[in-house]
Design a protein around this motif. Structure first.
Motif, short mmCIF file in Angstrom:
data_model
loop_
_atom_site.label_atom_id
_atom_site.label_comp_id
_atom_site.label_asym_id
_atom_site.label_seq_id
_atom_site.Cartn_x
_atom_site.Cartn_y
_atom_site.Cartn_z
N VAL A 164 10.56 9.90 0.29
CA VAL A 164 10.59 11.36 0.41
C VAL A 164 11.17 12.06 -0.82
O VAL A 164 11.16 13.29 -0.89
N THR A 165 11.68 11.31 -1.79
CA THR A 165 12.31 11.94 -2.94
C THR A 165 11.27 12.37 -3.97
O THR A 165 11.09 13.55 -4.21
N SER A 166 10.58 11.42 -4.58
CA SER A 166 9.56 11.80 -5.58
C SER A 166 8.37 10.83 -5.52
O SER A 166 8.16 10.05 -6.44
N PRO A 167 7.62 10.87 -4.41
CA PRO A 167 6.48 9.95 -4.27
C PRO A 167 5.48 10.10 -5.43
O PRO A 167 5.24 11.19 -5.93
N THR A 168 4.89 8.95 -5.80
CA THR A 168 4.00 8.91 -6.94
C THR A 168 2.60 8.40 -6.54
O THR A 168 2.26 8.42 -5.38
N CYS A 169 1.84 7.97 -7.53
CA CYS A 169 0.50 7.37 -7.40
C CYS A 169 -0.63 8.40 -7.37
O CYS A 169 -1.77 8.06 -7.08
N PHE A 170 -0.35 9.67 -7.67
CA PHE A 170 -1.39 10.69 -7.73
C PHE A 170 -2.49 10.31 -8.73
O PHE A 170 -3.68 10.40 -8.43
N VAL A 171 -2.06 9.92 -9.93
CA VAL A 171 -3.02 9.70 -11.02
C VAL A 171 -3.87 8.47 -10.75
O VAL A 171 -5.11 8.50 -10.91
N GLU A 172 -3.24 7.38 -10.33
CA GLU A 172 -3.98 6.14 -10.13
C GLU A 172 -5.05 6.30 -9.04
O GLU A 172 -6.19 5.83 -9.20
N ILE A 173 -4.71 6.96 -7.94
CA ILE A 173 -5.69 7.15 -6.86
C ILE A 173 -6.82 8.05 -7.33
O ILE A 173 -8.00 7.77 -7.09
N THR A 174 -6.48 9.12 -8.03
CA THR A 174 -7.50 10.06 -8.50
C THR A 174 -8.45 9.40 -9.49
O THR A 174 -9.68 9.58 -9.41
N LYS B 78 0.83 -1.21 0.00
CA LYS B 78 0.00 0.00 0.00
C LYS B 78 0.86 1.26 0.00
O LYS B 78 1.74 1.43 0.85
N ARG B 79 0.61 2.15 -0.95
CA ARG B 79 1.23 3.48 -0.96
C ARG B 79 0.24 4.47 -0.35
O ARG B 79 -0.85 4.68 -0.88
N VAL B 80 0.63 5.07 0.78
CA VAL B 80 -0.20 6.04 1.49
C VAL B 80 0.48 7.39 1.37
O VAL B 80 1.65 7.54 1.74
N LEU C 244 5.65 16.35 1.09
CA LEU C 244 5.03 15.22 0.38
C LEU C 244 5.79 13.95 0.70
O LEU C 244 7.00 13.86 0.46
N VAL C 245 5.07 12.97 1.24
CA VAL C 245 5.68 11.71 1.67
C VAL C 245 4.82 10.56 1.17
O VAL C 245 3.59 10.65 1.17
N GLY C 246 5.47 9.49 0.75
CA GLY C 246 4.76 8.27 0.40
C GLY C 246 5.16 7.15 1.34
O GLY C 246 6.29 6.68 1.32
N LEU D 47 -2.96 3.43 -2.67
CA LEU D 47 -2.89 2.60 -3.86
C LEU D 47 -2.24 1.28 -3.47
O LEU D 47 -1.07 1.23 -3.10
N ALA D 48 -3.05 0.22 -3.54
CA ALA D 48 -2.53 -1.13 -3.27
C ALA D 48 -1.86 -1.64 -4.54
O ALA D 48 -2.53 -1.81 -5.57
N ARG D 49 -0.56 -1.85 -4.48
CA ARG D 49 0.18 -2.34 -5.63
C ARG D 49 0.33 -3.85 -5.47
O ARG D 49 1.09 -4.33 -4.64
#
Length: 313
Positions: free
Chosen positions: A283-293, A208-210, A268-270, A222-224
């Motif tokens: 903490v560098t470049s967390p992702t998953c914005f698009v998939e969750i939205t 899970k990415r929180v 911004l933290v993942g 986002l559950a990967r």
């Protein structure tokens, strides 16, 4: 606002799901002005930290989706905010960029995430600050220590400290097959430190990415989910991304960490969680914005922009 994005080459973006592009789009739609450069374009010049940057226009086309203006040198403290979105590896050149960005912060620049905080939080090792939240974990260069850990836990995962996207992650089961070979290869015969954790069978339900943004918790993760015989849920390793509401355990962990990390300058933290255990703090470049939205009723880029506008004001 004038927003400078320090990122990888725009041509490398996966435009259908890139979180940095989602940030750019929502900021432009809100009337903010975008600027772009790569980390190589940050320099110390005439006693200022400067970016050789270009204005950036995001276009609706899926092929030629961006337009860059002429290159110009601008002091970093002239921007409303600087977004550091360069992907790992966190090598010496990444460190050099954070040191330059720290100098810019001293000159009044607002950098997200704060570069000193990024340096202080290894994405793998940062979890050791919260031992009550993590699975059984060993950090070592020594093969003997890994063998002893395996003897206790039987089923383990071995990974390098500087990997991303599931790169270099190995599982060793009860038979211990190839344990020494994996440790020697990944650890370069004791030259590199490794992280070893008890294997969590809950990975079958997803890694899970929180997301934590501006000290607040995004209510969906986002559950990967690993596919086939793969143990890695990372999207880069072929995992399937499924947006899910946070469980009570995930919400409790996220709400505990969000204010702590935000106060340190981590906007911004993942968090990565498996089976209710914290496994990484990204903490560098967390992702998953698009998939969750796309899969939920929660607009992550809009939430990010409102938090950024509040932080800058």
């Amino acid at each position: 606002m004038n927003l400078l994005f320090i990122a990888d080459p725009l041509e490398s973006f996966k435009i259908k799901k890139d979180s940095t592009l989602a940030m750019m789009r929502v900021a432009q739609e809100a009337g903010h002005h975008l600027w772009f450069c790569e980390s190589r374009n940050i320099l110390w010049k005439e006693n200022l930290v400067v970016a050789d940057c270009q204005s950036l226009l995001i276009k609706p086309s899926s092929t030629s989706w961006f337009e860059l203006g002429a290159s110009e040198a601008r002091a970093l403290n002239s921007f409303s905010a600087i977004l550091m979105r360069t992907d790992p590896p966190f090598d010496i050149e990444y460190l050099n960029t954070t040191w330059l960005l720290s100098a810019a912060v001293r000159q009044g620049a607002k950098v997200f995430n704060e570069p000193a905080a990024v340096r202080e939080h290894s994405e793998k090792l940062a979890i050791t600050e919260f031992p009550d939240l993590i699975p059984p974990t060993l950090v070592t260069r020594e093969l003997g220590a890994v063998e002893a850990f395996h003897k206790i836990h039987q089923d383990i995962v071995i990974k390098p400290l500087d990997g991303m996207g599931g790169m270099g992650v190995f599982r060793v089961g009860p038979d211990g097959l190839n344990l020494a070979s994996i440790v020697e290869t990944l650890g370069e015969n004791g030259a590199r430190t490794l992280m070893i954790q008890r294997f969590l069978p809950e990975i079958a339900q997803g890694d899970k990415r929180v997301l934590l943004i501006g000290g607040e918790v995004v209510p969906y993760a986002l559950a990967r989910i690993p596919q086939g015989s793969e143990i890695r849920g990372n999207l880069a390793a072929g995992g399937k991304g499924v947006a899910m509401l946070l469980t009570e355990t995930e919400k409790r962990i996220a709400e505990k960490l969000a204010p702590i990390l935000y106060q340190r300058g981590l906007f911004l933290v993942g968090l990565d969680l498996i089976g209710g255990f914290l496994t990484e703090i990204n903490v560098t470049s967390p992702t998953c914005f698009v998939e969750i939205t796309e899969q939920s009723s929660f607009d992550v880029p809009q939430f990010w922009l409102k938090a950024l506008e509040k932080a800058v004001s």
